[in-house]
Design a protein around this motif. Structure first.
Motif, PDB file in Angstrom:
ATOM      1  N   ALA A 117      10.586  36.573 -15.863  1.00 15.81           N
ATOM      2  CA  ALA A 117       9.145  36.316 -15.760  1.00 15.81           C
ATOM      3  C   ALA A 117       8.420  36.588 -17.066  1.00 15.81           C
ATOM      4  O   ALA A 117       7.346  36.033 -17.311  1.00 15.81           O
ATOM      5  N   SER A 139       5.424  41.863 -16.091  1.00 16.25           N
ATOM      6  CA  SER A 139       6.721  41.492 -16.663  1.00 16.25           C
ATOM      7  C   SER A 139       6.892  42.012 -18.083  1.00 16.25           C
ATOM      8  O   SER A 139       7.997  41.940 -18.635  1.00 16.25           O
ATOM      9  N   ILE A 177       9.196  40.049  -6.549  1.00 16.76           N
ATOM     10  CA  ILE A 177       8.297  39.871  -7.679  1.00 16.76           C
ATOM     11  C   ILE A 177       7.508  41.161  -7.862  1.00 16.76           C
ATOM     12  O   ILE A 177       6.951  41.691  -6.908  1.00 16.76           O
TER      13      ILE A 177
END
Length: 239
Positions: A117, A139, A177
């Motif tokens: 990411a 990220s 995520i």
């Protein structure tokens, strides 16, 4: 006069606070350089590779994603300076593999799929840096550098499959995520382009709130959609 001074003081405080917040987002995003080279995740299984099909593919073969020919992306909507816009972020930093038998495709086994990411890019460098900040994807930190998808079930993958044939199916799994994991199902289309080459696309819609993804306020930006389309256009070749 005192009232005017008070108002000016409040304005100054607000401006400094906003500027400080934007500066934090900007500098906490980092450079966007990956911390390490991607390596293909392993599949925790063993399979026989004896025998051949009419397509000359061995009964079970490992197909590995080729980053240079693959692209992970996200799409979301926003209103930028009064105009509707689709924001697209992409990266070729993807890795994964599948054990695939064209005679019995339902027995396919997938490794974890990884996306860096930190290397996602849109059409604006400032947006990219903001995405890497702790406010959005985080990220820029090593802890949350990667988005991962661990497949847990396959539905609708029937066979046998011949070279040149297109198939569609669903892959359910756990999408992670920013340290948050949620169940997600991807719709997949795949073509066995040759005995040693698969090509396809996987796509799913997720909600930002489900993964704790916030969008910082920025000048001219409004109405960012809650829904995000995540997709992977991939090529995988026989290992």
């Amino acid at each position: 006069m005192k009232v005017i001074r008070s108002i000016l003081l409040v304005v100054v405080v607000v401006v400094v606070a906003v500027a400080g917040g934007l500066a934090y987002v900007y500098f906490s995003g980092g450079s966007g350089e990956p911390s390490t080279d991607l390596t293909t995740p392993e599949i925790n299984t063993t399979a026989s590779t004896e025998g051949e099909t009419e397509t000359t593919v061995e009964a079970v073969a490992a197909f590995v994603i080729v980053p240079e020919e693959s692209l992970a992306s996200f799409h979301l909507g926003e209103v930028l300076f009064g105009e509707s816009k689709t924001v697209v972020g992409t990266t070729s930093e993807v890795a994964g593999q599948v054990l695939f038998d064209p005679v019995d495709p339902a027995s396919a086994e997938f490794s974890e799929i990884l996306i860096n990411a930190r290397t996602l890019e849109t059409d604006r460098a400032n947006r990219d840096r903001a995405m890497r900040s702790a406010v959005v994807l985080d990220s820029g930190s090593d802890e949350h550098e990667f988005i991962s998808f661990m497949p847990t079930a396959i539905e609708g993958l029937d066979g046998p499959i011949a070279v040149g044939e297109e198939i569609t199916f669903d892959i359910a799994g756990d999408l992670t995520i920013k340290g948050t994991t949620q169940p997600v199902t991807f719709s997949v289309t795949v073509v066995l382009e040759a005995a040693d080459r698969l090509a396809g696309r996987a796509e799913a819609e997720v909600l930002r709130a489900d993964f704790g993804i916030d969008i910082p306020r920025a000048s001219g930006v409004a109405d960012v959609t809650e829904e995000v389309i995540i997709s992977l256009a991939f090529v995988a070749v026989r290992a």
